[in-house]
Write an enzyme that holds these catalytic residues in place. Sequence first.
Site, PDB file in Angstrom:
ATOM      1  N   TYR A  32      -2.058  -3.912   8.595  1.00 32.67           N
ATOM      2  CA  TYR A  32      -2.171  -4.116   7.147  1.00 32.67           C
ATOM      3  C   TYR A  32      -3.639  -4.209   6.764  1.00 32.67           C
ATOM      4  O   TYR A  32      -4.444  -4.881   7.439  1.00 32.67           O
ATOM      5  CB  TYR A  32      -1.453  -5.399   6.729  1.00 32.67           C
ATOM      6  CG  TYR A  32      -1.572  -5.715   5.254  1.00 32.67           C
ATOM      7  CD1 TYR A  32      -0.639  -5.233   4.341  1.00 32.67           C
ATOM      8  CD2 TYR A  32      -2.631  -6.479   4.771  1.00 32.67           C
ATOM      9  CE1 TYR A  32      -0.761  -5.509   2.986  1.00 32.67           C
ATOM     10  CE2 TYR A  32      -2.760  -6.761   3.420  1.00 32.67           C
ATOM     11  CZ  TYR A  32      -1.825  -6.269   2.535  1.00 32.67           C
ATOM     12  OH  TYR A  32      -1.957  -6.536   1.197  1.00 32.67           O
ATOM     13  N   GLU A  66      -4.792  -1.281  -1.394  1.00 35.01           N
ATOM     14  CA  GLU A  66      -3.890  -1.814  -0.370  1.00 35.01           C
ATOM     15  C   GLU A  66      -3.289  -0.671   0.445  1.00 35.01           C
ATOM     16  O   GLU A  66      -2.813   0.317  -0.117  1.00 35.01           O
ATOM     17  CB  GLU A  66      -2.772  -2.634  -1.016  1.00 35.01           C
ATOM     18  CG  GLU A  66      -1.837  -3.275   0.002  1.00 35.01           C
ATOM     19  CD  GLU A  66      -0.702  -4.042  -0.661  1.00 35.01           C
ATOM     20  OE1 GLU A  66      -0.345  -5.110  -0.152  1.00 35.01           O
ATOM     21  OE2 GLU A  66      -0.175  -3.565  -1.683  1.00 35.01           O
TER      22      GLU A  66
END
Length: 421
Positions: free
Chosen positions: A143, A231
Amino acid sequence: MRGLISKIASKSLSVAGKWQQQQLRRLNIHEYQGAELMGKYGINVPKGVVVTSADQVQKAIQDAFPNQTEVVVKSQILAGGRGLGTFKSGLNGGVHIVKSNEVEDIAGKMLGQILVTKQTGPQGKVVSKVYLCEKMSLVNEMYFAITLDRTTCGPLIIACKKGGTSIEDLAEKFPDMIIKVPIDVFKGITDEDAAKVVDGLAPKVADRKDSMEQVKKLYKLFCACDCTMLEINPIAETSDNKLVAADAKLNFDDNAAFRQKEIFALRDSSQEDPREVAAAKADLNYIGLDGEIGCMVNGAGLAMATMDIIKLHGGTPANFLDVGGNASENQVVEAFKILTSDEKVKAILVNIFGGIMKCDVIASGIVNAAKQVALKVPVVVRLEGTNVDQGKRILKESGMTLITAEDLDDAAEKAVKASAS
């Protein structure tokens, strides 16, 4: 706002038990648009092509993936949680990996249908585009995100060695796995900063130096494009030892629209609340909610106080609407059109404390709006401040049936009572 960042930058509101999404003032673009932008900055992204109809699928596959037996089919909506979402038609999942000869069928089942995810609310969003991507051989998923941090007054890079659909749960249960690296906005990202991020990602096969360069390029994009959020979930390692952005979610600061014209031209207003689109065109600060009392107020603080006191008296605000301190009569008319277009609105509360904003301008706007829009709901008006006597005279001479109030508490109480009748 999607993924882990959505917990930091976007909050859900619950008004009288109803789901609401708080609108933030930033441009949100689709995944395929974000991937294309990343590619321009030298960031590794999967090969992909977007289609708007099932008829385009075969040609797209022949041109982009002539030798692939499987393709990733991703529905494009401006919300996260697509993989675990459900279409109102009954199809489960907004992301599918299918055989090349099955792509047209699954794309056809997505296009034009409403996808409901944990971030769309129960109303869902219509899928008007589908992104076809090459199926990559991923050996590890992580992530990565960059956001703006109020504490450090600058960009903050967030990394985790585990990524995927369960990142929010992971962050809640194991917060120590989330690595945060603040970046000095004046110095920019250093080798030491990039190394900390890569250590947080803990890649297994990707080259460390190459991974640091990818992090630097992502930071460069974030700053150069005036992003408020970037993101990637997952940022992944491939079998050929590369770090790849397998997802792309970017938001941009609306205040930078004047110098990011190409990016802001990507805006998909069909994915936005039509009331908010209309308000933006009229240069009004409007956020749609799910209540029954429409609010028109001048000043953000007074608008928030008005919403609070409506709740205090047992009502639910239908919106946040700040007409500002220098609104024109036409803007007031447009504001009324937006309020009356909401079928849930049972009453309208106008709360004006005139400083720079003059009460007579508001009053003239209300009267003209009544001439253009059929007012089918009661209107409660509280005016105080500059030119208040002229404003009250304009309203009185208009012959309109209005409910007047002496103060904010009185106005809220009357608006709640009117909405219930």
